[in-house]
Write a protein that holds these residues in place. Sequence first.
Motif: not given
Length: 194
Positions: A122-132
């Motif tokens: 199982l692949t767990i993709n995550y992204e930390l998205i910085e609020n611009d």
Amino acid sequence: MRRGMRQSLIVNNFFTLASIIIISVTITLYTKYFSDPEPTKEIVTPLACQDESFFTLKVFNQKLLNESMKALNKGFYKLDGGYIKAQYSDSIIEEFIKLDEVNNYYIKAISKSPKDDISKYLTINYELIENDRKDPNKKSKDCKLCSGSIQTSFRAGNVEIFRYYTDFLIFNKKEIESRIDCTIKVYKNHVKKL
């Protein structure tokens, strides 16, 4: 016999009534014993941690979601993370938290380390998205106060199973850890107990 009633009309009415009763009994027995029951949509009760910040979620494939829990519990998963940095403001997210720390938060929330050298996982993709905040093309004005968000996608091969998006208000490692913990709990909460 009433006056003016023909014998054939009485027999015809009797057989019509008998036919209606037989058809009703047949339909009732068929629906009760032979037809597949319609699947009822299971209502998932939201968790308390979901009330702490804005979130969205989507279940793409319930059957794969149910099966993926076995892989997660056995450690058959891989983490794949990244950053989406601010373009118009000064980006601080990479200096603030490293991906290794975030990986450790996921492993702690799952309570099982990922296994090495596995072919199916199982692949767990995550992204930390910085609020611009200075982005002139920003479509959503909903999160003016938040510092960023985390989007997590659970995949089996190329098939997306489940996606969870949540905001964090300030750059605080404890808050990010609690948002990741909530993500895993929500994922497990959406598995149907069959």
